[in-house]
Design a protein around this motif. Structure first.
Motif, PDB file in Angstrom:
ATOM      1  N   GLY A   1      16.655 -27.486  27.717  1.00  0.00           N
ATOM      2  CA  GLY A   1      16.968 -26.083  27.480  1.00  0.00           C
ATOM      3  C   GLY A   1      17.775 -25.805  26.237  1.00  0.00           C
ATOM      4  O   GLY A   1      18.206 -24.676  26.016  1.00  0.00           O
ATOM      5  N   GLU A   2      17.977 -26.802  25.398  1.00  0.00           N
ATOM      6  CA  GLU A   2      18.792 -26.610  24.192  1.00  0.00           C
ATOM      7  C   GLU A   2      18.010 -26.006  23.033  1.00  0.00           C
ATOM      8  O   GLU A   2      18.604 -25.470  22.103  1.00  0.00           O
ATOM      9  CB  GLU A   2      19.411 -27.939  23.764  1.00  0.00           C
ATOM     10  N   GLN A   3      16.697 -26.092  23.083  1.00  0.00           N
ATOM     11  CA  GLN A   3      15.872 -25.560  21.999  1.00  0.00           C
ATOM     12  C   GLN A   3      14.788 -24.661  22.577  1.00  0.00           C
ATOM     13  O   GLN A   3      14.362 -24.820  23.720  1.00  0.00           O
ATOM     14  CB  GLN A   3      15.231 -26.699  21.208  1.00  0.00           C
ATOM     15  N   ALA A   4      14.340 -23.716  21.740  1.00  0.00           N
ATOM     16  CA  ALA A   4      13.232 -22.833  22.096  1.00  0.00           C
ATOM     17  C   ALA A   4      12.193 -22.950  20.984  1.00  0.00           C
ATOM     18  O   ALA A   4      12.526 -22.853  19.802  1.00  0.00           O
ATOM     19  CB  ALA A   4      13.706 -21.397  22.228  1.00  0.00           C
ATOM     20  N   LEU A   5      10.959 -23.177  21.366  1.00  0.00           N
ATOM     21  CA  LEU A   5       9.851 -23.276  20.418  1.00  0.00           C
ATOM     22  C   LEU A   5       9.012 -22.019  20.550  1.00  0.00           C
ATOM     23  O   LEU A   5       8.648 -21.627  21.662  1.00  0.00           O
ATOM     24  CB  LEU A   5       9.002 -24.514  20.714  1.00  0.00           C
ATOM     25  N   VAL A   6       8.704 -21.382  19.419  1.00  0.00           N
ATOM     26  CA  VAL A   6       7.925 -20.152  19.417  1.00  0.00           C
ATOM     27  C   VAL A   6       6.763 -20.315  18.453  1.00  0.00           C
ATOM     28  O   VAL A   6       6.946 -20.690  17.293  1.00  0.00           O
ATOM     29  CB  VAL A   6       8.797 -18.944  18.991  1.00  0.00           C
ATOM     30  N   ALA A   7       5.540 -20.041  18.949  1.00  0.00           N
ATOM     31  CA  ALA A   7       4.338 -20.107  18.113  1.00  0.00           C
ATOM     32  C   ALA A   7       3.935 -18.697  17.714  1.00  0.00           C
ATOM     33  O   ALA A   7       3.994 -17.761  18.522  1.00  0.00           O
ATOM     34  CB  ALA A   7       3.206 -20.787  18.878  1.00  0.00           C
ATOM     35  N   HIS A   8       3.514 -18.563  16.453  1.00  0.00           N
ATOM     36  CA  HIS A   8       3.125 -17.262  15.897  1.00  0.00           C
ATOM     37  C   HIS A   8       1.662 -17.293  15.465  1.00  0.00           C
ATOM     38  O   HIS A   8       1.115 -18.350  15.140  1.00  0.00           O
ATOM     39  CB  HIS A   8       3.999 -16.927  14.680  1.00  0.00           C
ATOM     40  N   PHE A   9       1.032 -16.098  15.405  1.00  0.00           N
ATOM     41  CA  PHE A   9      -0.361 -15.993  14.979  1.00  0.00           C
ATOM     42  C   PHE A   9      -0.570 -16.424  13.532  1.00  0.00           C
ATOM     43  O   PHE A   9      -1.692 -16.748  13.149  1.00  0.00           O
ATOM     44  CB  PHE A   9      -0.879 -14.563  15.159  1.00  0.00           C
ATOM     45  N   ALA A  10       0.465 -16.426  12.718  1.00  0.00           N
ATOM     46  CA  ALA A  10       0.338 -16.792  11.305  1.00  0.00           C
ATOM     47  C   ALA A  10       0.332 -18.308  11.119  1.00  0.00           C
ATOM     48  O   ALA A  10       0.770 -18.831  10.103  1.00  0.00           O
ATOM     49  CB  ALA A  10       1.450 -16.159  10.480  1.00  0.00           C
ATOM     50  N   ARG A  11      -0.172 -19.017  12.115  1.00  0.00           N
ATOM     51  CA  ARG A  11      -0.339 -20.476  12.066  1.00  0.00           C
ATOM     52  C   ARG A  11       0.978 -21.207  11.814  1.00  0.00           C
ATOM     53  O   ARG A  11       1.035 -22.161  11.041  1.00  0.00           O
ATOM     54  CB  ARG A  11      -1.378 -20.864  11.021  1.00  0.00           C
ATOM     55  N   CYS A  12       2.030 -20.770  12.473  1.00  0.00           N
ATOM     56  CA  CYS A  12       3.298 -21.475  12.355  1.00  0.00           C
ATOM     57  C   CYS A  12       4.000 -21.487  13.704  1.00  0.00           C
ATOM     58  O   CYS A  12       3.716 -20.664  14.572  1.00  0.00           O
ATOM     59  CB  CYS A  12       4.197 -20.843  11.286  1.00  0.00           C
ATOM     60  N   ALA A  13       4.875 -22.430  13.845  1.00  0.00           N
ATOM     61  CA  ALA A  13       5.731 -22.510  15.023  1.00  0.00           C
ATOM     62  C   ALA A  13       7.150 -22.710  14.524  1.00  0.00           C
ATOM     63  O   ALA A  13       7.378 -23.378  13.509  1.00  0.00           O
ATOM     64  CB  ALA A  13       5.316 -23.669  15.926  1.00  0.00           C
TER      65      ALA A  13
END
Length: 182
Positions: free
Chosen positions: A161-173
């Protein structure tokens, strides 16, 4: 449908009137949540296929429910929809425990952190948010709507729970510190 892997038998879970967008199993494997374009969330008992809860929340889900997630202890769950609202419910009664407002566009993903005290959501408004399940605690906004990364469509907490990963439509996370937002 739900299938028994041992003997190949199946049960048809009927009730939604439009497409099912997502499903999630409860931590103990006894229940299934389904999110639908018919603007309902349903909780199913997998042993016999009964619908235990059929929930409508017109203010939050008038344009469909996109994502659902059980808390790690299974006692509550969250649902998020095209209106940008995240709603927390009691698994036993279907009572609304909290309505979390802040996103300005559809929410595609909601997940709980492993400790069950935080919820992560990803939205078309180009942000992700970390919400606290304790009342009165402000949410943390992850991302800059003007940075060109596009809508956020998927998100996950690291196991601790120390990190949050977020993926975006612009081909990046993007990887964020879940306590500071950076």
């Amino acid at each position: 449908r739900s299938w028994c892997l041992e003997d190949g038998s199946s049960k048809l879970l009927e009730g939604h009137s439009r497409a099912v967008a997502q499903m999630r199993l409860s931590p103990d494997g006894s229940k299934l949540l389904s999110a639908s374009d018919d603007s309902t969330v349903r909780c199913w008992h997998l042993q016999d296929g009964r619908c235990l809860l059929a929930l409508e929340h017109p203010d939050a889900f008038e344009r469909g429910v996109r994502s659902v997630a059980f808390a790690p202890d299974g006692r509550c769950f969250v649902a998020a929809g095209a209106n940008g609202v995240v709603v927390q419910y009691s698994t036993e009664t279907g009572e609304i425990l909290a309505s979390l407002h802040g996103h300005s566009a559809a929410v595609h993903t909601v997940v709980f952190a492993a400790e069950g005290r935080r919820i992560l959501s990803a939205s078309d408004d180009r942000t992700a948010r970390i919400w606290h399940t304790a009342p009165g605690r402000p949410c943390m906004i992850l991302g800059d709507p003007g940075d060109g990364s596009g809508p956020a469509f998927a998100a996950a907490f690291s196991p601790e729970g120390e990190q949050a990963l977020v993926a975006h439509f612009a081909r990046c996370a993007r990887l964020y510190c879940a306590s500071s937002g950076y």
